[in-house]
Design a protein around this motif. Sequence first.
Motif, PDB file in Angstrom:
ATOM      1  N   PHE A  33       0.826  -1.204   0.000  1.00 21.86           N
ATOM      2  CA  PHE A  33       0.000   0.000   0.000  1.00 21.86           C
ATOM      3  C   PHE A  33       0.866   1.263   0.000  1.00 21.86           C
ATOM      4  CE2 PHE A  33      -2.377   3.338   2.251  1.00 21.86           C
ATOM      5  CZ  PHE A  33      -3.492   3.418   1.435  1.00 21.86           C
ATOM      6  N   ILE A  34       1.960   1.231   0.740  1.00 21.01           N
ATOM      7  CA  ILE A  34       2.803   2.424   0.864  1.00 21.01           C
ATOM      8  C   ILE A  34       3.714   2.592  -0.357  1.00 21.01           C
ATOM      9  CG2 ILE A  34       4.633   3.534   2.207  1.00 21.01           C
ATOM     10  CD1 ILE A  34       3.465   2.197   4.690  1.00 21.01           C
ATOM     11  N   PHE A  35       4.343   1.503  -0.766  1.00 13.98           N
ATOM     12  CA  PHE A  35       5.362   1.605  -1.810  1.00 13.98           C
ATOM     13  C   PHE A  35       4.888   1.122  -3.190  1.00 13.98           C
ATOM     14  CE2 PHE A  35       7.590   0.762   2.252  1.00 13.98           C
ATOM     15  CZ  PHE A  35       8.237   1.990   2.386  1.00 13.98           C
ATOM     16  N   GLY A  36       3.718   0.488  -3.247  1.00  9.48           N
ATOM     17  CA  GLY A  36       3.247  -0.047  -4.515  1.00  9.48           C
ATOM     18  C   GLY A  36       2.728   1.031  -5.452  1.00  9.48           C
ATOM     19  N   SER A  37       2.492   0.647  -6.691  1.00  6.44           N
ATOM     20  CA  SER A  37       1.971   1.581  -7.685  1.00  6.44           C
ATOM     21  C   SER A  37       0.502   1.877  -7.398  1.00  6.44           C
ATOM     22  CB  SER A  37       2.119   0.994  -9.086  1.00  6.44           C
ATOM     23  OG  SER A  37       1.346  -0.184  -9.206  1.00  6.44           O
ATOM     24  N   GLU A  38      -0.028   2.891  -8.070  1.00  6.65           N
ATOM     25  CA  GLU A  38      -1.410   3.295  -7.853  1.00  6.65           C
ATOM     26  C   GLU A  38      -2.383   2.156  -8.166  1.00  6.65           C
ATOM     27  OE1 GLU A  38      -2.633   6.084  -6.596  1.00  6.65           O
ATOM     28  OE2 GLU A  38      -0.592   6.793  -6.214  1.00  6.65           O
ATOM     29  N   SER A  39      -2.039   1.342  -9.155  1.00  6.10           N
ATOM     30  CA  SER A  39      -2.950   0.289  -9.586  1.00  6.10           C
ATOM     31  C   SER A  39      -3.111  -0.819  -8.551  1.00  6.10           C
ATOM     32  CB  SER A  39      -2.455  -0.320 -10.908  1.00  6.10           C
ATOM     33  OG  SER A  39      -1.161  -0.890 -10.733  1.00  6.10           O
ATOM     34  N   ILE A  40      -2.188  -0.912  -7.585  1.00  7.14           N
ATOM     35  CA  ILE A  40      -2.235  -2.001  -6.612  1.00  7.14           C
ATOM     36  C   ILE A  40      -2.588  -1.513  -5.203  1.00  7.14           C
ATOM     37  CG2 ILE A  40       0.148  -2.008  -5.751  1.00  7.14           C
ATOM     38  CD1 ILE A  40       0.164  -5.024  -6.206  1.00  7.14           C
ATOM     39  N   LYS A  41      -2.684  -0.207  -5.015  1.00  6.45           N
ATOM     40  CA  LYS A  41      -2.928   0.340  -3.676  1.00  6.45           C
ATOM     41  C   LYS A  41      -4.278  -0.105  -3.122  1.00  6.45           C
ATOM     42  CE  LYS A  41       0.055   4.423  -3.598  1.00  6.45           C
ATOM     43  NZ  LYS A  41       0.817   3.995  -2.414  1.00  6.45           N
ATOM     44  N   LEU A  42      -5.330  -0.056  -3.932  1.00 10.29           N
ATOM     45  CA  LEU A  42      -6.652  -0.441  -3.437  1.00 10.29           C
ATOM     46  C   LEU A  42      -6.726  -1.931  -3.153  1.00 10.29           C
ATOM     47  CD1 LEU A  42      -9.090   1.770  -5.540  1.00 10.29           C
ATOM     48  CD2 LEU A  42      -8.351   2.058  -3.172  1.00 10.29           C
ATOM     49  N   PHE A  43      -5.994  -2.729  -3.953  1.00  6.70           N
ATOM     50  CA  PHE A  43      -5.913  -4.164  -3.660  1.00  6.70           C
ATOM     51  C   PHE A  43      -5.284  -4.378  -2.290  1.00  6.70           C
ATOM     52  CE2 PHE A  43      -3.071  -7.844  -3.515  1.00  6.70           C
ATOM     53  CZ  PHE A  43      -3.976  -8.884  -3.696  1.00  6.70           C
ATOM     54  N   ALA A  44      -4.176  -3.672  -2.023  1.00  6.86           N
ATOM     55  CA  ALA A  44      -3.490  -3.810  -0.739  1.00  6.86           C
ATOM     56  C   ALA A  44      -4.376  -3.329   0.406  1.00  6.86           C
ATOM     57  CB  ALA A  44      -2.177  -3.017  -0.761  1.00  6.86           C
ATOM     58  N   LEU A  45      -5.112  -2.236   0.179  1.00  6.47           N
ATOM     59  CA  LEU A  45      -6.004  -1.726   1.222  1.00  6.47           C
ATOM     60  C   LEU A  45      -7.109  -2.730   1.534  1.00  6.47           C
ATOM     61  CD1 LEU A  45      -6.909   0.571   3.076  1.00  6.47           C
ATOM     62  CD2 LEU A  45      -8.200   1.521   1.145  1.00  6.47           C
ATOM     63  N   ALA A  46      -7.691  -3.318   0.489  1.00  8.63           N
ATOM     64  CA  ALA A  46      -8.724  -4.335   0.705  1.00  8.63           C
ATOM     65  C   ALA A  46      -8.164  -5.520   1.472  1.00  8.63           C
ATOM     66  CB  ALA A  46      -9.299  -4.788  -0.639  1.00  8.63           C
ATOM     67  N   LYS A  47      -6.928  -5.909   1.172  1.00  8.19           N
ATOM     68  CA  LYS A  47      -6.284  -7.004   1.891  1.00  8.19           C
ATOM     69  C   LYS A  47      -6.090  -6.648   3.355  1.00  8.19           C
ATOM     70  CE  LYS A  47      -4.731 -10.227   1.381  1.00  8.19           C
ATOM     71  NZ  LYS A  47      -5.406 -11.490   1.839  1.00  8.19           N
ATOM     72  N   MET A  48      -5.664  -5.432   3.646  1.00  2.00           N
ATOM     73  CA  MET A  48      -5.447  -5.002   5.019  1.00  2.00           C
ATOM     74  C   MET A  48      -6.751  -5.051   5.814  1.00  2.00           C
ATOM     75  SD  MET A  48      -2.940  -1.833   4.005  1.00  2.00           S
ATOM     76  CE  MET A  48      -3.277  -0.892   5.485  1.00  2.00           C
ATOM     77  N   ILE A  49      -7.826  -4.551   5.222  1.00  5.28           N
ATOM     78  CA  ILE A  49      -9.131  -4.578   5.898  1.00  5.28           C
ATOM     79  C   ILE A  49      -9.585  -6.022   6.108  1.00  5.28           C
ATOM     80  CG2 ILE A  49     -11.565  -3.931   5.702  1.00  5.28           C
ATOM     81  CD1 ILE A  49     -10.620  -1.563   3.949  1.00  5.28           C
ATOM     82  N   GLY A  50      -9.433  -6.847   5.080  1.00  6.65           N
ATOM     83  CA  GLY A  50      -9.854  -8.238   5.176  1.00  6.65           C
ATOM     84  C   GLY A  50      -9.072  -9.019   6.215  1.00  6.65           C
ATOM     85  N   LEU A  51      -7.762  -8.790   6.295  1.00  4.49           N
ATOM     86  CA  LEU A  51      -6.935  -9.484   7.282  1.00  4.49           C
ATOM     87  C   LEU A  51      -7.331  -9.097   8.704  1.00  4.49           C
ATOM     88  CD1 LEU A  51      -3.452  -9.212   5.548  1.00  4.49           C
ATOM     89  CD2 LEU A  51      -4.658 -11.337   6.054  1.00  4.49           C
ATOM     90  N   ALA A  52      -7.544  -7.796   8.917  1.00  2.00           N
ATOM     91  CA  ALA A  52      -7.943  -7.335  10.245  1.00  2.00           C
ATOM     92  C   ALA A  52      -9.307  -7.911  10.626  1.00  2.00           C
ATOM     93  CB  ALA A  52      -7.980  -5.804  10.273  1.00  2.00           C
ATOM     94  N   SER A  53     -10.250  -7.891   9.674  1.00  7.54           N
ATOM     95  CA  SER A  53     -11.569  -8.443   9.950  1.00  7.54           C
ATOM     96  C   SER A  53     -11.508  -9.950  10.178  1.00  7.54           C
ATOM     97  CB  SER A  53     -12.510  -8.131   8.785  1.00  7.54           C
ATOM     98  OG  SER A  53     -13.780  -8.711   8.990  1.00  7.54           O
ATOM     99  N   GLY A  54     -10.656 -10.646   9.414  1.00 10.34           N
ATOM    100  CA  GLY A  54     -10.519 -12.088   9.576  1.00 10.34           C
ATOM    101  C   GLY A  54      -9.995 -12.470  10.951  1.00 10.34           C
TER     102      GLY A  54
END
Length: 306
Positions: free
Chosen positions: A254-275
């Motif tokens: 999310f921090i260092f990735g390109s713009e195209s992958i930031k939302l994917f990383a954000l969704a992963k972060m939310i999903g991991l925390a919720s899981g």
Amino acid sequence: MNFNTTVHFDFIKHRKKFFSFSIILTVLGIVSLLVFNLNYGVDFKAGTNMDISVGQKLTQADAKAVIESVGITDVIPTVGGDKGDRVSARFDEVLEQNKVKEIEGAFTAKYGENVSSEVNIVSPDMAQELGKKTIVAVLVASLLIMFYVMIRFEWRFALAANIAILYDAFVVVTIFSIFRLEVDLPFIAAILTTIGYSINDKIVIFDRIRENLRFGKFKNNEQLAEMVNQSLWQTMARNLYTVLAVLIIAVCLFIFGSESIKLFALAKMIGLASGAYSSICIAAPLWLVLKGKQKPKTSQPAKSAV
């Protein structure tokens, strides 16, 4: 019964609070979807997406001015890339080829012959088909997971696990709906991987509960609740280390990735925390509720051979 495990917090005792919080969040998500729906990207609605590299640094205002010069005023482009030289613009309509060439020509006229572009067009039929396939993919994944858990454990474990992983997926959808974040194909990949990581945590906890249930004798629901709480703490370190390891990678993306992958990383972060939350605060307590007043099985002495 004492499992020789230090319990710092009684999750089972506070399960009604966790259930209430989760229900409230689910209701908020449903309301948000009904009122605002999702901010679908070009993958899920008809339109055109253009990624243009100009070979030199530019600002969002510069990119917008170029696009407006060809008569399109309702598009807000984003600028990214390592050098700030990449423009991404999404158009809510399927652009004709001559209009695409006109936009490319406008950027070439201002920034030179080094301009290159990538154009993705999604027709209405294709967008509708992608939406249907996405729903089918999530449902099939959930059903297969439930079937697997039923084979390995029992139906109560399977039902509790499936409710929890669907909750995890819905939490991600809720956050994206409330904050109007774009939903595209990488988002769907994040949802499916969230389901995969989420079920891993739940299997670890359920496996410990099953082992403790098999070798213990429980006379009432209070002892059964104590066993579930002890099982949670016995697996706490392993689950947290697993989640943290993947979470660190997602944060770096999310921090260092390109713009195209930031939302994917954000969704992963939310999903991991919720899981992690649902495994401890929803799945295990829900199994205990489903177990209800059924008398738990106790270990039986082995029969001597005749």
